[in-house]
Design an enzyme around this catalytic site. Structure first.
Site, mmCIF file in Angstrom:
data_model
loop_
_atom_site.group_PDB
_atom_site.id
_atom_site.type_symbol
_atom_site.label_atom_id
_atom_site.label_comp_id
_atom_site.label_asym_id
_atom_site.label_seq_id
_atom_site.Cartn_x
_atom_site.Cartn_y
_atom_site.Cartn_z
ATOM 1 N N SER A 157 0.833 -1.195 0.000
ATOM 2 C CA SER A 157 0.000 0.000 0.000
ATOM 3 C C SER A 157 0.875 1.257 0.000
ATOM 4 O O SER A 157 1.641 1.458 -0.948
ATOM 5 C CB SER A 157 -0.959 -0.044 1.193
ATOM 6 O OG SER A 157 -1.975 0.908 1.073
ATOM 7 N N ASP B 36 -9.888 -3.646 -5.558
ATOM 8 C CA ASP B 36 -9.315 -2.953 -4.404
ATOM 9 C C ASP B 36 -10.204 -1.766 -4.022
ATOM 10 O O ASP B 36 -10.429 -0.857 -4.832
ATOM 11 C CB ASP B 36 -7.906 -2.462 -4.763
ATOM 12 C CG ASP B 36 -7.126 -1.957 -3.568
ATOM 13 O OD1 ASP B 36 -7.717 -1.306 -2.686
ATOM 14 O OD2 ASP B 36 -5.904 -2.196 -3.512
ATOM 15 N N HIS C 21 -7.815 -5.215 -0.674
ATOM 16 C CA HIS C 21 -6.618 -4.401 -0.429
ATOM 17 C C HIS C 21 -5.721 -5.139 0.567
ATOM 18 O O HIS C 21 -6.082 -5.310 1.741
ATOM 19 C CB HIS C 21 -7.014 -3.029 0.122
ATOM 20 C CG HIS C 21 -5.864 -2.070 0.230
ATOM 21 N ND1 HIS C 21 -5.370 -1.380 -0.858
ATOM 22 C CD2 HIS C 21 -5.098 -1.697 1.289
ATOM 23 C CE1 HIS C 21 -4.361 -0.624 -0.468
ATOM 24 N NE2 HIS C 21 -4.175 -0.801 0.825
#
Length: 338
Positions: A141, A275, A303
């Site tokens: 991320s 996501d 995610h």
């Protein structure tokens, strides 16, 4: 889209992106790892804490793990990956970005999605400490965005042998917009609470220590009540603390999508089409990726989710796929030089 040697099929009992995203953080039992903590002093007088795990044998490959926003080296995806890497004979180090190790950092500034200068210092320190070890990195991320930006900036000078980025917010502006839609606003609200607490903890520490100059730098941001979106927070906090003119300027200068063309080391990107943090149109086109970059796009996975297997024995695709990919790209070349 690159083909994977491992077949990822999202667990049927976790349908949709949100269950995939939330299952591990809420219900997974943390792997018990006995890690060694090291404090890395930075050139600007601040510090970053590193958590080491795996065989301490000279010359073995080492992976640097970079967590996401409001995470730490104690995030379950970091712990699980360190365990999986150790099972393949790798050493690894979990990075805690500034102020993320359970103790506020020493400067008013913090960490953000473009803090590649901190990664540069970390990698340089590891090169000195492990001169014979091939180095790789995995970013999740926010950590994936920092990693891809770093790789693009370094180009052919990059000291890493290979890299993996997972669930990357390639366009920070578009992801800030995405998190204001639908159920994703729940994630945004949680991030806002934790990021504001991050600043408040630092203010309390500076006040307790009588550090008036540092406290004044945070006070200059003004009252932080009413910040509800990433655009709000990055306009009022991230941008002024880190030398950007505005949130838009920060997003423009730090979005990793604009750095992909400079990547010169083997790189795997693992992304999910569903996501909940990233619009599909934020994903890079094939023409934007250099030859050495594999883009692995899955229909599901959420995610940093990618959970598969039955409910009584869930499996984590990233902890199987990433060590396998890194081993193929580093160990054969490393062995040939010995």
């Amino acid at each position: 889209m690159a083909a994977s040697r491992l077949n990822f099929r999202p667990a049927r009992w976790l349908p949709g992106p949100h269950l995939q995203t939330l299952f591990a953080p809420l219900l997974r039992r943390a792997p018990a790892l006995r890690r060694e903590r090291e404090r890395l002093l930075l050139a600007d007088g601040d510090f970053i804490d590193l958590d080491w795990f795996g065989p301490d044998t000279p010359g073995l490959p080492c992976a640097v793990l970079l967590h996401g926003l409001t995470g730490s080296s104690a995030s379950l995806y970091v712990l699980g990956q360190q365990k999986a890497l150790a099972e393949r004979g790798w050493r690894s180090v979990g990075v805690n970005w500034r102020g993320c190790s359970g103790e506020p950092n020493d400067l008013p500034r913090g960490y953000h999605s473009g803090a590649s200068e901190d990664l540069t210092e970390i990698v340089s320190a590891l090169q000195q400490r492990l001169p014979d070890a091939p180095l790789a990195a995995i970013g999740y991320s926010l950590g994936g965005n920092v990693l891809l930006k770093y790789l693009g900036e370094q180009g052919s000078r990059c000291p890493l042998r290979a890299a993996v980025a997972v669930s990357v917010p390639f366009r920070l502006d578009q992801c800030a917009d995405r998190l204001q839609r639908g159920f994703s606003r729940v994630y945004q609200a949680r991030f806002m609470r934790e990021m504001l607490e991050y600043v408040a903890n630092k203010q309390r520490r500076f006040a307790e220590q009588g550090r008036d100059a540092e406290l004044a730098s945070l006070a200059a941001l003004g009252p932080l009540e009413g910040l509800v979106s990433f655009w709000d927070f990055d306009e009022r906090v991230t941008a002024p603390l880190h030398g950007y003119a505005s949130a838009a300027d920060y997003y423009r200068r730090c979005s990793s999508r604009f750095f992909l063309g400079g990547i010169a080391v083997p790189t795997l990107i693992v992304q999910s089409l569903d996501d909940p943090f990233v619009y599909p149109h934020s994903l890079p086109e094939a023409a934007e990726l250099p030859a050495g970059v594999e883009f692995e796009l899955h229909r599901g996975g959420g995610h940093v989710g990618f959970v598969m297997g039955p409910p009584w024995k869930p499996r984590y695709y990233l902890e199987e796929r990433l060590p396998e990919w890194l081993t193929r790209h580093i160990e054969p070349a490393h062995s040939a030089r010995r």
